[in-house]
Design a protein around this motif. Structure first.
Motif, PDB file in Angstrom:
ATOM      1  N   VAL A 213       0.843  -1.208   0.000  1.00 46.60           N
ATOM      2  CA  VAL A 213       0.000   0.000   0.000  1.00 46.60           C
ATOM      3  C   VAL A 213       0.870   1.246   0.000  1.00 46.60           C
ATOM      4  O   VAL A 213       0.634   2.200  -0.766  1.00 46.60           O
ATOM      5  CB  VAL A 213      -0.959  -0.006   1.208  1.00 46.60           C
ATOM      6  N   LEU A 214       1.888   1.289   0.847  1.00 52.23           N
ATOM      7  CA  LEU A 214       2.771   2.455   0.892  1.00 52.23           C
ATOM      8  C   LEU A 214       3.434   2.698  -0.457  1.00 52.23           C
ATOM      9  O   LEU A 214       3.523   3.838  -0.929  1.00 52.23           O
ATOM     10  CB  LEU A 214       3.839   2.250   1.970  1.00 52.23           C
ATOM     11  N   GLY A 215       3.886   1.618  -1.106  1.00 56.49           N
ATOM     12  CA  GLY A 215       4.535   1.772  -2.403  1.00 56.49           C
ATOM     13  C   GLY A 215       3.588   2.315  -3.457  1.00 56.49           C
ATOM     14  O   GLY A 215       3.953   3.205  -4.241  1.00 56.49           O
ATOM     15  N   HIS A 216       2.374   1.806  -3.490  1.00 57.03           N
ATOM     16  CA  HIS A 216       1.412   2.260  -4.499  1.00 57.03           C
ATOM     17  C   HIS A 216       0.951   3.694  -4.231  1.00 57.03           C
ATOM     18  O   HIS A 216       0.714   4.463  -5.178  1.00 57.03           O
ATOM     19  CB  HIS A 216       0.224   1.302  -4.531  1.00 57.03           C
ATOM     20  N   VAL A 217       0.805   4.068  -2.967  1.00 57.66           N
ATOM     21  CA  VAL A 217       0.403   5.440  -2.662  1.00 57.66           C
ATOM     22  C   VAL A 217       1.517   6.413  -3.037  1.00 57.66           C
ATOM     23  O   VAL A 217       1.257   7.488  -3.602  1.00 57.66           O
ATOM     24  CB  VAL A 217       0.040   5.571  -1.172  1.00 57.66           C
ATOM     25  N   ARG A 218       2.777   6.051  -2.736  1.00 56.80           N
ATOM     26  CA  ARG A 218       3.898   6.937  -3.117  1.00 56.80           C
ATOM     27  C   ARG A 218       3.947   7.127  -4.625  1.00 56.80           C
ATOM     28  O   ARG A 218       4.190   8.232  -5.121  1.00 56.80           O
ATOM     29  CB  ARG A 218       5.215   6.345  -2.615  1.00 56.80           C
ATOM     30  N   ALA A 219       3.703   6.057  -5.377  1.00 59.49           N
ATOM     31  CA  ALA A 219       3.704   6.174  -6.841  1.00 59.49           C
ATOM     32  C   ALA A 219       2.549   7.049  -7.297  1.00 59.49           C
ATOM     33  O   ALA A 219       2.691   7.856  -8.233  1.00 59.49           O
ATOM     34  CB  ALA A 219       3.610   4.784  -7.471  1.00 59.49           C
ATOM     35  N   ALA A 220       1.401   6.924  -6.641  1.00 63.42           N
ATOM     36  CA  ALA A 220       0.238   7.733  -7.024  1.00 63.42           C
ATOM     37  C   ALA A 220       0.470   9.206  -6.728  1.00 63.42           C
ATOM     38  O   ALA A 220      -0.020  10.081  -7.450  1.00 63.42           O
ATOM     39  CB  ALA A 220      -1.005   7.231  -6.278  1.00 63.42           C
ATOM     40  N   LEU A 221       1.217   9.513  -5.673  1.00 66.18           N
ATOM     41  CA  LEU A 221       1.480  10.908  -5.318  1.00 66.18           C
ATOM     42  C   LEU A 221       2.344  11.611  -6.358  1.00 66.18           C
ATOM     43  O   LEU A 221       2.408  12.850  -6.381  1.00 66.18           O
ATOM     44  CB  LEU A 221       2.155  10.981  -3.948  1.00 66.18           C
ATOM     45  N   ASP A 222       2.992  10.853  -7.208  1.00 72.73           N
ATOM     46  CA  ASP A 222       3.792  11.460  -8.289  1.00 72.73           C
ATOM     47  C   ASP A 222       2.907  11.964  -9.425  1.00 72.73           C
ATOM     48  O   ASP A 222       3.401  12.616 -10.352  1.00 72.73           O
ATOM     49  CB  ASP A 222       4.801  10.450  -8.844  1.00 72.73           C
ATOM     50  N   GLN A 223       1.615  11.627  -9.381  1.00 68.70           N
ATOM     51  CA  GLN A 223       0.688  12.068 -10.412  1.00 68.70           C
ATOM     52  C   GLN A 223      -0.338  13.014  -9.797  1.00 68.70           C
ATOM     53  O   GLN A 223      -0.469  13.118  -8.580  1.00 68.70           O
ATOM     54  CB  GLN A 223       0.005  10.861 -11.049  1.00 68.70           C
ATOM     55  N   GLU A 224      -1.081  13.696 -10.673  1.00 68.55           N
ATOM     56  CA  GLU A 224      -2.094  14.632 -10.204  1.00 68.55           C
ATOM     57  C   GLU A 224      -3.309  13.886  -9.651  1.00 68.55           C
ATOM     58  O   GLU A 224      -3.557  12.744 -10.003  1.00 68.55           O
ATOM     59  CB  GLU A 224      -2.561  15.527 -11.354  1.00 68.55           C
ATOM     60  N   GLY A 225      -4.059  14.577  -8.796  1.00 70.69           N
ATOM     61  CA  GLY A 225      -5.355  14.063  -8.401  1.00 70.69           C
ATOM     62  C   GLY A 225      -5.431  13.528  -6.983  1.00 70.69           C
ATOM     63  O   GLY A 225      -4.444  13.450  -6.248  1.00 70.69           O
ATOM     64  N   SER A 226      -6.646  13.131  -6.623  1.00 69.14           N
ATOM     65  CA  SER A 226      -6.928  12.618  -5.293  1.00 69.14           C
ATOM     66  C   SER A 226      -6.672  11.117  -5.237  1.00 69.14           C
ATOM     67  O   SER A 226      -6.748  10.417  -6.245  1.00 69.14           O
ATOM     68  CB  SER A 226      -8.390  12.905  -4.931  1.00 69.14           C
ATOM     69  N   ILE A 227      -6.380  10.628  -4.034  1.00 70.97           N
ATOM     70  CA  ILE A 227      -6.017   9.218  -3.838  1.00 70.97           C
ATOM     71  C   ILE A 227      -6.824   8.670  -2.670  1.00 70.97           C
ATOM     72  O   ILE A 227      -6.967   9.344  -1.636  1.00 70.97           O
ATOM     73  CB  ILE A 227      -4.508   9.073  -3.540  1.00 70.97           C
ATOM     74  N   ALA A 228      -7.337   7.461  -2.811  1.00 69.74           N
ATOM     75  CA  ALA A 228      -8.041   6.800  -1.710  1.00 69.74           C
ATOM     76  C   ALA A 228      -7.516   5.395  -1.544  1.00 69.74           C
ATOM     77  O   ALA A 228      -7.290   4.683  -2.529  1.00 69.74           O
ATOM     78  CB  ALA A 228      -9.543   6.773  -1.974  1.00 69.74           C
ATOM     79  N   VAL A 229      -7.314   5.014  -0.297  1.00 67.04           N
ATOM     80  CA  VAL A 229      -7.020   3.634   0.053  1.00 67.04           C
ATOM     81  C   VAL A 229      -8.285   3.088   0.698  1.00 67.04           C
ATOM     82  O   VAL A 229      -8.730   3.601   1.739  1.00 67.04           O
ATOM     83  CB  VAL A 229      -5.828   3.527   1.017  1.00 67.04           C
ATOM     84  N   ILE A 230      -8.897   2.067   0.099  1.00 66.34           N
ATOM     85  CA  ILE A 230     -10.182   1.559   0.563  1.00 66.34           C
ATOM     86  C   ILE A 230     -10.027   0.105   0.991  1.00 66.34           C
ATOM     87  O   ILE A 230      -9.497  -0.721   0.235  1.00 66.34           O
ATOM     88  CB  ILE A 230     -11.255   1.682  -0.535  1.00 66.34           C
ATOM     89  N   ALA A 231     -10.507  -0.194   2.181  1.00 75.79           N
ATOM     90  CA  ALA A 231     -10.439  -1.544   2.729  1.00 75.79           C
ATOM     91  C   ALA A 231     -11.480  -1.655   3.825  1.00 75.79           C
ATOM     92  O   ALA A 231     -12.239  -0.705   4.078  1.00 75.79           O
ATOM     93  CB  ALA A 231      -9.040  -1.828   3.277  1.00 75.79           C
ATOM     94  N   THR A 232     -11.538  -2.802   4.486  1.00 75.18           N
ATOM     95  CA  THR A 232     -12.413  -2.917   5.650  1.00 75.18           C
ATOM     96  C   THR A 232     -11.900  -1.984   6.745  1.00 75.18           C
ATOM     97  O   THR A 232     -10.725  -1.587   6.756  1.00 75.18           O
ATOM     98  CB  THR A 232     -12.440  -4.354   6.180  1.00 75.18           C
TER      99      THR A 232
END
Length: 667
Positions: free
Chosen positions: A564-583
């Motif tokens: 999750v940390l790796g994918h969020v860091r990669a997403a922060l390199d792009q524009e826009g909002s980010i959500a991590v969704i789980a239980t």
């Protein structure tokens, strides 16, 4: 045909007109008290003018217009022959001359959305404008559709695509620049028409509902100023997300709330078992309430003797019984019936006085209605009752519940409703969320609540029958816009079809329109989520997307936290909002995420409905499915929150048979 230089010159005129409108509005605020006739009028006028000034002051942050219509010089154009109109979110006019920009809700503006090669309605050219996405807003260019030459871009328009795919940070935006013909028809449906919009993910159903509210306020402002507009959303997060849409369209006098807030007559301090909640939300409880209220009404035991000066006015017990029967036959709300019975008793006494040659006035009628002999009969035959008092009796007394529910609820269902430890009185009862729905049903059966001229209800597929009835009571003389997706039904009482739901909402004849063209969710994401549809057991058409730009990554990983940390860091390199969704449990167990710009949201799956994010990371879908009875529906919701990129992370060792992987297809 005007070129870019002409457009920039026109834009300068628009900016000058906006500045004049703002200065003029501020001047009206300062002089408002002098022209108002009284203090109340001055305060009301002041609030209205200050709100208008605030809207105008914020307007330069947005594009002043998004399109233009050019009409041909032929009779087909009617009154618009050889005219050109710029279309924007609000009307913009200078000190002199016609308006420079027409409100998107004006009748002529409908042609911007509806005109096509097959039915031009006198339109020769439709122009769309491109603007920078961040302040200061600048015109970047335009795109023409020469309808008179057979050119119609539709959803292939470059500027339309750029507006749809623009990164999404913060609240939901309006869609006035991208409304499609089938959406526009729904938006402009008349006030007296209720309608239901079944829309798959990203098809714009929520936007349609909000824009319809804005349109109706424009077209029927005087009526709706009096009766009001209500927007009901599923949760506070959703309401916060949509909160900016109507103000951006110039409409601030709209109440937006959850159904729980609407029914919040008393604090929620209790909880229900799943079995009790199901029964309390069942439509049969309305009949239990009706019978409980009817059971309070009793027959008169004696007549009335009322001293009045030198007269003694009498009403026999048989006459009282006859009047009581007549009132009961009218099937009035309980409280209205009590007052009608009072009026009939007073009328009997009045006729006796008139027989003696007297002419009783209003003061005599009011005094007689409050006299002890009359109120004594009322309290014995048709007693006052509070909703809390009646519900406490039903939930705390097995014999009272049986009298009202026998033949309606089973013995097991009645047992589920009864309190294990009844409170000493209704004043000390700890009411649950489901109890509030029942309290509202009782209150509505006693006295109809004030209604709204129009109600927009989103995620309506998740409403219980009793929740639907609560909204129906508030729209008895108004209309509804019902929005939802049966495939996204996640509550224990979620609707499987719209017919019964619309009946509970009091609008059984409302037409159901399906929106199937998706504009927000990319095709690769939507088609992936659509593989769940056969397993959801609802008859809805699959939505298809116009977007081919999205990304989908489904990966088995050894450590979910690290992934999750790796994918969020990669997403922060792009524009826009980010959500991590789980239980909720999985969200609590995730490591902290460094997010200085506030772009990342850690979101429990139960709160994802109705929200959109540019990049979504779904964590362990099998856990989402296993967490609740309608887990597959919840997963469908979660997988369709991404409007650009979707990452699905799973460990690959779940015992569940509902792992979401690209191959093989779901059975």
């Amino acid at each position: 045909m005007a070129g870019l230089e002409d457009e920039l010159e026109f834009l300068d005129r628009v900016h000058a007109a906006q500045a004049w409108m703002l200065d003029h509005a501020r001047m009206r605020v300062t002089t408002g008290e002098q022209v108002a006739g009284d203090r109340y009028t001055a305060e009301t006028l002041g609030r209205m003018l200050k709100s208008y000034v605030k809207e105008l002051a914020e307007e330069p942050d947005g594009a002043p217009y998004f399109g233009r219509l050019g009409f041909e010089d032929t009779p087909a154009a009617g009154d618009h022959r050889n005219q050109r109109y710029h279309i924007g979110r609000r009307r913009i006019a200078g000190e002199h001359g016609p308006p420079l920009v027409i409100d998107w809700r004006a009748p002529v503006s409908s042609l911007f959305y509806q005109a096509g090669v097959g039915d031009r309605r006198g339109v020769s050219v439709r122009r769309r404008y491109g603007w920078t996405s961040r302040p200061p807003i600048r015109l970047t260019g335009f795109e023409d559709e020469r309808l008179d030459h057979g050119e119609e871009l539709g959803t292939t328009s470059r500027l339309l695509a750029e507006e749809i795919e623009r990164p999404r940070v913060g609240p939901m935006r309006d869609i006035v620049a991208t409304i499609q013909p089938e959406q526009d028809e729904l938006v402009r449906a008349d006030l007296d028409q209720s309608l239901c919009v079944q829309g798959g993910p990203g098809t714009g159903k929520t936007a349609v509902g909000l824009h319809r509210a804005a349109y109706l306020l424009y077209a029927h402002r005087r009526q709706l100023k009096r009766t009001g507009v209500l927007v009901v959303g599923p949760n506070p997060a959703f309401l916060d997300y949509i909160s900016a849409v109507l103000p951006a369209l110039g409409e601030v006098d709209v109440r937006q709330c959850t159904l729980e807030d609407l029914l919040a007559s008393t604090p929620v301090r209790g909880t229900d078992t799943d079995e009790a909640a199901l029964v309390k939300h069942d439509a049969r409880m309305a009949e239990v309430v009706r019978r409980a209220l009817a059971g309070l009404i009793g027959q008169p035991a004696e007549g009335i003797v009322l001293p009045d000066g030198s007269y003694r006015l009498r009403v026999a017990v048989s006459a009282l019984a006859r009047e009581l029967a007549l009132v009961r036959s009218e099937d009035l709300p309980y409280g209205v019936g009590r007052e009608r019975f009072r009026t009939r008793i007073v009328a009997l006494l009045q006729r006796q006085l008139e027989y003696h040659g007297e002419s009783p006035n209003r003061k005599w009628l009011d005094r007689t209605g409050r006299s002890r002999p009359v109120t004594g009969v009322l309290d014995r035959c048709w007693p006052r009752v509070r909703p809390e008092e009646l519900l406490a009796t039903l939930l705390g007394d097995a014999s009272a519940l049986k009298a009202a529910a026998d033949g309606i609820l089973t013995g097991t269902e009645q047992a589920a409703l009864l309190w294990a430890r009844p409170p000493r009185s209704f004043k000390s009862a700890k009411w649950s969320a489901a109890d509030l729905v029942l309290l509202d049903e009782i209150a509505g059966a006693i006295q109809h609540p004030e209604g709204f001229g129009h109600i927009v209800v989103d995620e309506a597929q998740d409403l219980s029958p009793m929740q639907c009835r609560a909204l129906a009571r508030r729209s008895r003389h108004g209309s509804l816009t019902v929005l939802g997706d049966l495939a996204q039904g996640t509550s224990a009482w979620a609707a499987a079809e719209w017919g019964a739901q619309l009946t509970h909402l009091g609008k059984p004849d409302a037409p159901v329109t399906a929106l199937t063209l998706g504009f927000r969710v990319p095709a690769v994401v939507l088609s992936y989520a659509n593989r769940l549809l056969p397993r959801l057991k609802v008859a809805v058409p699959a939505a298809r997307s116009v977007r081919a730009d999205g990304e989908l990554n489904v990966r088995a990983v050894p450590d979910l936290g690290v992934a999750v940390l790796g994918h969020v860091r990669a997403a922060l390199d792009q524009e826009g909002s980010i959500a991590v969704i789980a239980t909720a449990g999985r969200i609590a167990a995730l490591p902290g995420i460094d997010d200085p710009d506030g772009r990342v949201t850690l979101l429990p799956a139960t709160l994802a409905k109705g929200l959109e994010f540019d990049h979504v990371v779904v964590v362990e879908p099998a856990e989402i499915v296993a967490a609740e009875p309608r887990g597959l529906h919840r997963l469908y919701v979660v997988l369709t929150r991404a409007v650009s990129r979707l990452d699905v992370l799973h460990t690959g060792d779940s015992a569940s048979d509902v792992r979401i992987v690209p191959e093989p297809p779901l059975s």
